[in-house]
Design a protein around this motif. Structure first.
Motif, PDB file in Angstrom:
ATOM      1  N   ARG A   1      10.417  11.229   6.101  1.00 24.66           N
ATOM      2  CA  ARG A   1       9.169  10.711   5.525  1.00 24.66           C
ATOM      3  C   ARG A   1       8.869  11.407   4.203  1.00 24.66           C
ATOM      4  N   VAL A   2       9.188  12.698   4.121  1.00 29.35           N
ATOM      5  CA  VAL A   2       9.051  13.402   2.847  1.00 29.35           C
ATOM      6  C   VAL A   2       9.911  12.724   1.791  1.00 29.35           C
ATOM      7  N   GLY A   3      11.105  12.304   2.176  1.00 31.67           N
ATOM      8  CA  GLY A   3      11.985  11.583   1.264  1.00 31.67           C
ATOM      9  C   GLY A   3      11.417  10.256   0.806  1.00 31.67           C
ATOM     10  N   HIS A   4      10.492   9.695   1.580  1.00 32.66           N
ATOM     11  CA  HIS A   4       9.827   8.448   1.207  1.00 32.66           C
ATOM     12  C   HIS A   4       8.512   8.706   0.466  1.00 32.66           C
ATOM     13  N   GLY A   5       8.270   9.965   0.083  1.00 32.68           N
ATOM     14  CA  GLY A   5       7.132  10.251  -0.791  1.00 32.68           C
ATOM     15  C   GLY A   5       5.912  10.847  -0.136  1.00 32.68           C
ATOM     16  N   LEU A   6       6.015  11.281   1.136  1.00 31.34           N
ATOM     17  CA  LEU A   6       4.855  11.837   1.836  1.00 31.34           C
ATOM     18  C   LEU A   6       4.792  13.350   1.676  1.00 31.34           C
TER      19      LEU A   6
ATOM     20  N   ALA B   1      -5.938   2.779  16.305  1.00 35.41           N
ATOM     21  CA  ALA B   1      -6.436   3.296  15.026  1.00 35.41           C
ATOM     22  C   ALA B   1      -5.545   2.823  13.885  1.00 35.41           C
ATOM     23  N   GLY B   2      -6.149   2.607  12.735  1.00 36.77           N
ATOM     24  CA  GLY B   2      -5.371   2.200  11.576  1.00 36.77           C
ATOM     25  C   GLY B   2      -6.161   2.369  10.292  1.00 36.77           C
ATOM     26  N   LEU B   3      -5.437   2.548   9.201  1.00 32.07           N
ATOM     27  CA  LEU B   3      -6.069   2.657   7.884  1.00 32.07           C
ATOM     28  C   LEU B   3      -5.044   2.313   6.812  1.00 32.07           C
ATOM     29  N   THR B   4      -5.548   2.106   5.596  1.00 26.81           N
ATOM     30  CA  THR B   4      -4.694   1.757   4.458  1.00 26.81           C
ATOM     31  C   THR B   4      -5.138   2.549   3.238  1.00 26.81           C
ATOM     32  N   VAL B   5      -4.172   3.058   2.488  1.00 22.69           N
ATOM     33  CA  VAL B   5      -4.438   3.706   1.206  1.00 22.69           C
ATOM     34  C   VAL B   5      -3.600   2.973   0.161  1.00 22.69           C
ATOM     35  N   GLU B   6      -4.276   2.330  -0.782  1.00 18.48           N
ATOM     36  CA  GLU B   6      -3.555   1.565  -1.800  1.00 18.48           C
ATOM     37  C   GLU B   6      -2.938   2.506  -2.834  1.00 18.48           C
TER      38      GLU B   6
ATOM     39  N   PRO C   1       0.832  -1.211   0.000  1.00 18.88           N
ATOM     40  CA  PRO C   1       0.000   0.000   0.000  1.00 18.88           C
ATOM     41  C   PRO C   1       0.864   1.257   0.000  1.00 18.88           C
ATOM     42  N   ALA C   2       0.340   2.317  -0.583  1.00 22.13           N
ATOM     43  CA  ALA C   2       1.068   3.581  -0.564  1.00 22.13           C
ATOM     44  C   ALA C   2       1.256   4.065   0.872  1.00 22.13           C
ATOM     45  N   LEU C   3       0.217   3.877   1.690  1.00 19.63           N
ATOM     46  CA  LEU C   3       0.254   4.259   3.104  1.00 19.63           C
ATOM     47  C   LEU C   3      -0.514   3.238   3.921  1.00 19.63           C
TER      48      LEU C   3
ATOM     49  N   VAL D   1       3.648   2.912  11.224  1.00 15.08           N
ATOM     50  CA  VAL D   1       3.297   3.636  10.006  1.00 15.08           C
ATOM     51  C   VAL D   1       4.228   3.169   8.896  1.00 15.08           C
ATOM     52  N   HIS D   2       3.653   2.794   7.754  1.00 13.04           N
ATOM     53  CA  HIS D   2       4.438   2.360   6.596  1.00 13.04           C
ATOM     54  C   HIS D   2       4.111   3.217   5.383  1.00 13.04           C
ATOM     55  N   LEU D   3       5.129   3.575   4.632  1.00 13.18           N
ATOM     56  CA  LEU D   3       4.972   4.270   3.360  1.00 13.18           C
ATOM     57  C   LEU D   3       5.562   3.396   2.264  1.00 13.18           C
ATOM     58  N   GLY D   4       4.705   2.933   1.363  1.00 11.73           N
ATOM     59  CA  GLY D   4       5.181   2.067   0.297  1.00 11.73           C
ATOM     60  C   GLY D   4       5.856   0.802   0.798  1.00 11.73           C
ATOM     61  N   GLY D   5       5.417   0.299   1.920  1.00 10.13           N
ATOM     62  CA  GLY D   5       5.982  -0.920   2.484  1.00 10.13           C
ATOM     63  C   GLY D   5       7.176  -0.697   3.392  1.00 10.13           C
ATOM     64  N   VAL D   6       7.635   0.543   3.520  1.00  5.54           N
ATOM     65  CA  VAL D   6       8.787   0.863   4.367  1.00  5.54           C
ATOM     66  C   VAL D   6       8.295   1.368   5.724  1.00  5.54           C
ATOM     67  N   ASP D   7       8.800   0.780   6.802  1.00  7.25           N
ATOM     68  CA  ASP D   7       8.419   1.199   8.143  1.00  7.25           C
ATOM     69  C   ASP D   7       9.079   2.542   8.453  1.00  7.25           C
ATOM     70  N   VAL D   8       8.255   3.580   8.595  1.00  7.45           N
ATOM     71  CA  VAL D   8       8.785   4.926   8.855  1.00  7.45           C
ATOM     72  C   VAL D   8       8.421   5.409  10.256  1.00  7.45           C
ATOM     73  N   THR D   9       7.954   4.510  11.099  1.00  8.49           N
ATOM     74  CA  THR D   9       7.453   4.888  12.419  1.00  8.49           C
ATOM     75  C   THR D   9       8.470   5.683  13.223  1.00  8.49           C
ATOM     76  N   ALA D  10       9.724   5.320  13.110  1.00 11.39           N
ATOM     77  CA  ALA D  10      10.770   5.983  13.900  1.00 11.39           C
ATOM     78  C   ALA D  10      11.460   7.108  13.144  1.00 11.39           C
ATOM     79  N   LEU D  11      11.033   7.385  11.908  1.00 10.72           N
ATOM     80  CA  LEU D  11      11.707   8.391  11.093  1.00 10.72           C
ATOM     81  C   LEU D  11      11.145   9.791  11.319  1.00 10.72           C
ATOM     82  N   SER D  12      11.975  10.796  11.098  1.00 14.11           N
ATOM     83  CA  SER D  12      11.559  12.185  11.224  1.00 14.11           C
ATOM     84  C   SER D  12      10.621  12.563  10.081  1.00 14.11           C
ATOM     85  N   THR D  13       9.955  13.700  10.241  1.00 14.21           N
ATOM     86  CA  THR D  13       9.072  14.202   9.186  1.00 14.21           C
ATOM     87  C   THR D  13       9.853  14.407   7.894  1.00 14.21           C
ATOM     88  N   ARG D  14      11.043  14.978   7.978  1.00 18.99           N
ATOM     89  CA  ARG D  14      11.845  15.236   6.785  1.00 18.99           C
ATOM     90  C   ARG D  14      12.162  13.946   6.040  1.00 18.99           C
TER      91      ARG D  14
END
Length: 250
Positions: A82-87, A29-34, A9-11, A67-80
């Motif tokens: 996460r932007v690098g991962h496409g958010l 809470a949880g959700l998915t965006v394909e 999923p994208a998110l 929290v995952h972006l494109g299958g990558v666990d970004v839970t511990a990553l900074s906002t900056r």
């Protein structure tokens, strides 16, 4: 491994628990965006929607969950990072008021590291938004509310996000302006951005997205196809007024 990430999923976020001090706001809470999907998160004010967006954006550390972006666990990553991962997040009509329209857009090209690429991306964004193109040298403070919202959305063209998160983009705007913005969100989606929309106007959300999550008291209480909810206004009303407590099933 690569194919798994590509098809992920994208998110996605799951089991999110979050608090402000001693007060817990989100409960598993949880959700998915394909990939390529548009999804809305709906619910009354104060139920935790914006808090979940803060967790997704890295502005609030969750007590639990991921929290995952494109299958990558970004839970511990900074906002900056996460932007690098496409958010990319668009919150209201947020702009830099003293900067011109062009300067506002150029600010969002910093991640590319290329002035040439940024200049081309800014011109591409202005080509999509003729009203902004006509005001390209004016300070953002001089723009109307609708134009500031366009500017906030235009940054998504510069950033080219994999996931575009929009918080209350129709708030306080005239219906004719909202209609134009909805079409622009569709175009951004067609350009490849998955979209998560938090929106107070149920009608706007249901006419724009593919799927809907309903939130109540920090929990996701229902997940529906937008077309299904649009055909059942009584169910929408029950969910928005506290359908979980009223026994409305997900």
């Amino acid at each position: 491994m690569t194919s798994d990430v590509t098809s992920a999923p994208a998110l996605s976020c799951a089991g999110i628990r979050a608090s402000y001090g001693p007060v817990q706001v989100l409960f598993d809470a949880g959700l998915t965006v394909e990939q390529g999907e548009m999804v809305a998160l709906l619910g009354p004010n104060g139920v935790g929607k914006s808090t979940l967006l803060k967790v997704i954006g890295g502005l609030l550390k969750p007590d639990d969950g991921s929290v995952h972006l494109g299958g990558v666990d970004v839970t511990a990553l900074s906002t900056r990072k996460r932007v690098g991962h496409g958010l990319c997040q668009v919150v209201g009509q947020a702009t830099f008021p003293s900067l011109s329209v062009t300067e506002n857009l150029a600010m969002h090209g910093y991640t590319s590291g290329s002035r040439k690429w940024t200049k081309e991306a800014v011109e591409a964004a202005l080509a999509v938004f003729p009203r902004l193109h006509a005001r390209r040298d004016q300070p953002a403070a001089n723009l109307s509310g609708g134009e500031r919202q366009m500017l906030a959305l235009a940054k998504a063209i510069v950033v080219e996000p994999k996931v575009l998160v929009i918080d209350e983009f129709s708030l306080g705007l005239a219906p004719v302006v909202v209609g134009g913005l909805m079409e622009l969100v569709r175009r951004l989606n067609e350009r490849g951005s998955a979209v998560l929309l938090v929106e107070q106007s149920v009608n706007v959300a249901l006419s724009l997205v593919h799927r809907v999550y309903m939130m109540e008291k920090g929990e996701i209480i229902a997940e529906e196809q937008a077309s299904t909810l649009a055909a059942d206004p009584e169910r929408v009303r029950a969910l928005m007024l506290g359908g979980h407590a009223a026994g409305v099933s997900a």
